[in-house]
Design a protein around this motif. Structure first.
Motif, PDB file in Angstrom:
ATOM      1  N   THR A   2       0.830  -1.203   0.000  1.00  0.00           N
ATOM      2  CA  THR A   2       0.000   0.000   0.000  1.00  0.00           C
ATOM      3  C   THR A   2       0.866   1.256   0.000  1.00  0.00           C
ATOM      4  OG1 THR A   2      -1.755  -1.134   1.216  1.00  0.00           O
ATOM      5  CG2 THR A   2      -1.781   1.274   1.252  1.00  0.00           C
ATOM      6  N   ASP A  27      -4.675   0.500  -3.845  1.00  0.00           N
ATOM      7  CA  ASP A  27      -3.270   0.438  -3.428  1.00  0.00           C
ATOM      8  C   ASP A  27      -2.778   1.732  -2.790  1.00  0.00           C
ATOM      9  OD1 ASP A  27      -3.549   1.769  -5.869  1.00  0.00           O
ATOM     10  OD2 ASP A  27      -1.509   1.298  -6.505  1.00  0.00           O
ATOM     11  N   ARG A 117       1.904   6.995  -7.994  1.00  0.00           N
ATOM     12  CA  ARG A 117       2.458   5.643  -8.170  1.00  0.00           C
ATOM     13  C   ARG A 117       3.880   5.697  -8.730  1.00  0.00           C
ATOM     14  NH1 ARG A 117      -3.218   3.953 -10.258  1.00  0.00           N
ATOM     15  NH2 ARG A 117      -4.123   2.974  -8.405  1.00  0.00           N
TER      16      ARG A 117
END
Length: 221
Positions: A2, A27, A117
């Protein structure tokens, strides 16, 4: 794994909007919020987030100074600068502060999520457009001597380093040098390790600050 996110912005509605947006991603988890730069520093130390979304203009301590304080304690911190101001001075100072990326608040949501990300994965978010702005700032001052570690790079690593400095992605570097993307990743890792750099942003800053790459210089052949 995560991605733990700290949202630092002085506007509660903005923070709420980011929290709602990121809550949809399986996530990503928002672990803390901060309304001032000083609070961002405290929350970063308390929650150890993966990525810090940092607004530039905040009370008590602006986002750039807060970023410097956070990185002074935790050099591994990943800071993604958020602003509504698409100005050269902010881009330049954010990168000098050690930020790993720079995005505008009015960018599409999917672009912000992709940026989080990207930074969380250990990469840096620096587009060719931003790179050109950085170049225009660094070429205004006399460059210091290049670092001695540059001599440790192989010829191919120097080629890759130059193309990183031009803002090319791994895929683009591979096409430019006629090598596979996996090979490019290996070269990038070696360049960063040998020059003791955290990410591609630091590589770009070093290249132009030291005068190792000229803004209008030729690409490697």
């Amino acid at each position: 794994m995560t991605i733990r996110v700290l949202v630092a912005d002085d506007q509660s509605m903005v923070r709420a909007g980011f929290r709602m947006l990121l809550a949809r991603e399986p996530d990503i988890e928002v672990v803390a919020e901060a309304s001032t730069g000083r609070e961002a520093v405290r929350q970063s130390a308390r929650t150890d987030p993966t990525v810090i979304l940092m607004d530039i203009r905040m009370p008590e301590l602006d986002g750039l100074r807060a970023a410097r304080e956070i990185l002074g304690v935790n050099a591994a911190a990943r800071i993604l600068i958020l602003t509504t101001f698409d100005l050269d001075e902010y881009i330049y100072e954010a990168l000098r502060a050690g930020a790993s990326g720079f995005v505008l608040k009015d960018d599409p949501p999917e672009q912000l999520i992709a940026a989080i990300r990207t930074v969380a994965a250990g990469d840096a978010l620096l587009s060719p457009a931003v790179t050109r702005r950085v170049i225009s700032q660094f070429v205004r001052v006399p460059p210091p001597a290049p670092p001695a570690e540059l001599g440790d790079l192989t010829a191919r690593e120097r080629d890759v380093f130059q193309l990183i400095a031009l803002g090319l992605s791994n895929a683009e570097i591979g096409r430019e040098l006629f090598i596979g993307e996996g090979t490019v990743k290996t070269h990038v890792t070696h360049v960063l390790q040998k020059l003791d750099l955290r990410d591609r942003v630091q590589a770009v800053v070093l290249a132009y600050q030291s005068g190792l790459v000229a803004p209008d210089g030729p690409r490697p052949s």
